[in-house]
Write a protein that holds these residues in place. Sequence first.
Motif, PDB file in Angstrom:
ATOM      1  N   VAL A  66      -0.498   5.902  29.916  1.00  0.00           N
ATOM      2  CA  VAL A  66       0.215   5.601  28.681  1.00  0.00           C
ATOM      3  C   VAL A  66      -0.630   6.113  27.529  1.00  0.00           C
ATOM      4  O   VAL A  66      -1.838   6.347  27.676  1.00  0.00           O
ATOM      5  N   GLU A  67      -0.005   6.288  26.383  1.00  0.00           N
ATOM      6  CA  GLU A  67      -0.735   6.517  25.149  1.00  0.00           C
ATOM      7  C   GLU A  67      -0.461   5.353  24.208  1.00  0.00           C
ATOM      8  O   GLU A  67       0.588   4.702  24.298  1.00  0.00           O
ATOM      9  N   ILE A  68      -1.405   5.079  23.340  1.00  0.00           N
ATOM     10  CA  ILE A  68      -1.259   4.060  22.304  1.00  0.00           C
ATOM     11  C   ILE A  68      -1.181   4.782  20.968  1.00  0.00           C
ATOM     12  O   ILE A  68      -2.035   5.618  20.654  1.00  0.00           O
ATOM     13  N   GLY A  69      -0.151   4.467  20.197  1.00  0.00           N
ATOM     14  CA  GLY A  69      -0.019   5.139  18.913  1.00  0.00           C
ATOM     15  C   GLY A  69       1.095   4.562  18.078  1.00  0.00           C
ATOM     16  O   GLY A  69       1.526   3.429  18.303  1.00  0.00           O
ATOM     17  N   TYR A  70       1.545   5.351  17.094  1.00  0.00           N
ATOM     18  CA  TYR A  70       2.518   4.879  16.108  1.00  0.00           C
ATOM     19  C   TYR A  70       2.004   3.575  15.470  1.00  0.00           C
ATOM     20  O   TYR A  70       2.781   2.671  15.181  1.00  0.00           O
ATOM     21  N   THR A  71       0.708   3.524  15.253  1.00  0.00           N
ATOM     22  CA  THR A  71       0.059   2.293  14.800  1.00  0.00           C
ATOM     23  C   THR A  71      -0.147   2.327  13.292  1.00  0.00           C
ATOM     24  O   THR A  71      -0.668   3.304  12.746  1.00  0.00           O
ATOM     25  N   TRP A  72       0.253   1.265  12.634  1.00  0.00           N
ATOM     26  CA  TRP A  72      -0.004   1.135  11.193  1.00  0.00           C
ATOM     27  C   TRP A  72      -0.015  -0.347  10.825  1.00  0.00           C
ATOM     28  O   TRP A  72       0.593  -1.167  11.483  1.00  0.00           O
ATOM     29  N   TYR A  73      -0.758  -0.648   9.762  1.00  0.00           N
ATOM     30  CA  TYR A  73      -0.899  -2.025   9.281  1.00  0.00           C
ATOM     31  C   TYR A  73      -0.791  -2.058   7.767  1.00  0.00           C
ATOM     32  O   TYR A  73      -1.226  -1.112   7.091  1.00  0.00           O
ATOM     33  N   ALA A  74      -0.240  -3.138   7.252  1.00  0.00           N
ATOM     34  CA  ALA A  74      -0.211  -3.357   5.809  1.00  0.00           C
ATOM     35  C   ALA A  74      -1.618  -3.210   5.241  1.00  0.00           C
ATOM     36  O   ALA A  74      -2.614  -3.541   5.895  1.00  0.00           O
ATOM     37  N   ASN A  75      -1.691  -2.721   4.022  1.00  0.00           N
ATOM     38  CA  ASN A  75      -2.977  -2.397   3.421  1.00  0.00           C
ATOM     39  C   ASN A  75      -3.962  -3.559   3.459  1.00  0.00           C
ATOM     40  O   ASN A  75      -5.137  -3.385   3.766  1.00  0.00           O
ATOM     41  N   PRO A 126       7.565   3.909   8.233  1.00  0.00           N
ATOM     42  CA  PRO A 126       8.908   4.184   7.701  1.00  0.00           C
ATOM     43  C   PRO A 126       8.954   4.107   6.180  1.00  0.00           C
ATOM     44  O   PRO A 126       8.369   3.218   5.570  1.00  0.00           O
ATOM     45  N   GLU A 127       9.671   5.043   5.580  1.00  0.00           N
ATOM     46  CA  GLU A 127       9.893   5.034   4.144  1.00  0.00           C
ATOM     47  C   GLU A 127      10.903   3.950   3.784  1.00  0.00           C
ATOM     48  O   GLU A 127      11.652   3.480   4.642  1.00  0.00           O
ATOM     49  N   PRO A 128      10.944   3.532   2.513  1.00  0.00           N
ATOM     50  CA  PRO A 128      11.933   2.535   2.100  1.00  0.00           C
ATOM     51  C   PRO A 128      13.348   2.974   2.462  1.00  0.00           C
ATOM     52  O   PRO A 128      13.724   4.129   2.248  1.00  0.00           O
ATOM     53  N   GLY A 129      14.097   2.073   3.027  1.00  0.00           N
ATOM     54  CA  GLY A 129      15.463   2.375   3.406  1.00  0.00           C
ATOM     55  C   GLY A 129      15.611   3.054   4.752  1.00  0.00           C
ATOM     56  O   GLY A 129      16.732   3.296   5.204  1.00  0.00           O
ATOM     57  N   LYS A 130      14.497   3.351   5.416  1.00  0.00           N
ATOM     58  CA  LYS A 130      14.570   4.042   6.705  1.00  0.00           C
ATOM     59  C   LYS A 130      14.026   3.207   7.856  1.00  0.00           C
ATOM     60  O   LYS A 130      13.813   3.722   8.957  1.00  0.00           O
ATOM     61  N   GLY A 183       0.796  -1.214   0.000  1.00  0.00           N
ATOM     62  CA  GLY A 183       0.000   0.000   0.000  1.00  0.00           C
ATOM     63  C   GLY A 183       0.830   1.266   0.000  1.00  0.00           C
ATOM     64  O   GLY A 183       0.273   2.368   0.011  1.00  0.00           O
ATOM     65  N   LYS A 184       2.168   1.112  -0.014  1.00  0.00           N
ATOM     66  CA  LYS A 184       3.069   2.278   0.034  1.00  0.00           C
ATOM     67  C   LYS A 184       2.614   3.258   1.113  1.00  0.00           C
ATOM     68  O   LYS A 184       2.380   4.452   0.875  1.00  0.00           O
ATOM     69  N   LEU A 185       2.520   2.743   2.332  1.00  0.00           N
ATOM     70  CA  LEU A 185       1.903   3.494   3.415  1.00  0.00           C
ATOM     71  C   LEU A 185       2.649   4.772   3.766  1.00  0.00           C
ATOM     72  O   LEU A 185       2.071   5.708   4.317  1.00  0.00           O
ATOM     73  N   TRP A 186       3.929   4.825   3.456  1.00  0.00           N
ATOM     74  CA  TRP A 186       4.710   6.019   3.776  1.00  0.00           C
ATOM     75  C   TRP A 186       4.282   7.224   2.953  1.00  0.00           C
ATOM     76  O   TRP A 186       4.630   8.361   3.274  1.00  0.00           O
ATOM     77  N   GLU A 187       3.496   7.004   1.888  1.00  0.00           N
ATOM     78  CA  GLU A 187       3.054   8.130   1.064  1.00  0.00           C
ATOM     79  C   GLU A 187       2.025   9.003   1.782  1.00  0.00           C
ATOM     80  O   GLU A 187       1.774  10.135   1.364  1.00  0.00           O
ATOM     81  N   LEU A 188       1.413   8.489   2.834  1.00  0.00           N
ATOM     82  CA  LEU A 188       0.526   9.306   3.651  1.00  0.00           C
ATOM     83  C   LEU A 188       1.398  10.131   4.590  1.00  0.00           C
ATOM     84  O   LEU A 188       1.992   9.597   5.524  1.00  0.00           O
TER      85      LEU A 188
END
Length: 199
Positions: A95-104, A45-49, A34-39
Amino acid sequence: MIAPQAITLEGHGVVLEPLAREHHDALEAAAADGKLWELWFTSVPEPGKTHAYIAAALAGRDAGHMLPFAVRERSSGAIVGATRYHDIVREADRVEIGYTWYANRWQRTHVNTACKLLLLAHAFETLGCQVVGFRTDNFNFTSQRALAALGAKLDGVIRHHQPRRDGTVRDSYMYSILVGEWPDVKRHLARRLKSGSEP
């Protein structure tokens, strides 16, 4: 006073594993779905990062204000994303919950509800948190809808709050769930998982 420590949380079809450098390749593959880093408003993380992404998360863990996880979907065995506790305030039992992401392909499935149920249950029932917070970008409308559907309450908006990856600065929508609200939220999430419904 809460004392979060690295732990594996498992149930409802997912496993939350303490994030490690060994998750690098699987996380890169998940982010590529899904190229999620484009959002620009996400933390994907972007490719290579991805090495730097993991290193920053582990540095936050070592400093005591983060507890990052890789998300594994149990039936497939695949690493499908990441999430974490962050902005841990031990003295306030918060606590906080975040930095959450999932493959498309795993978005709008059981994965997000299952992860939130595991993280919230651990926070309230094991750690003894009095409140769990969430924050999201003012342009992340999907996240705002999901947090409202979760049962979190909007506390307010902090204007010009945090820099984005592209150098712009976002407003942060702040949400929370109090310990007294947790039984109803837990019942709601369990019912959502049983019915297979996702917002």
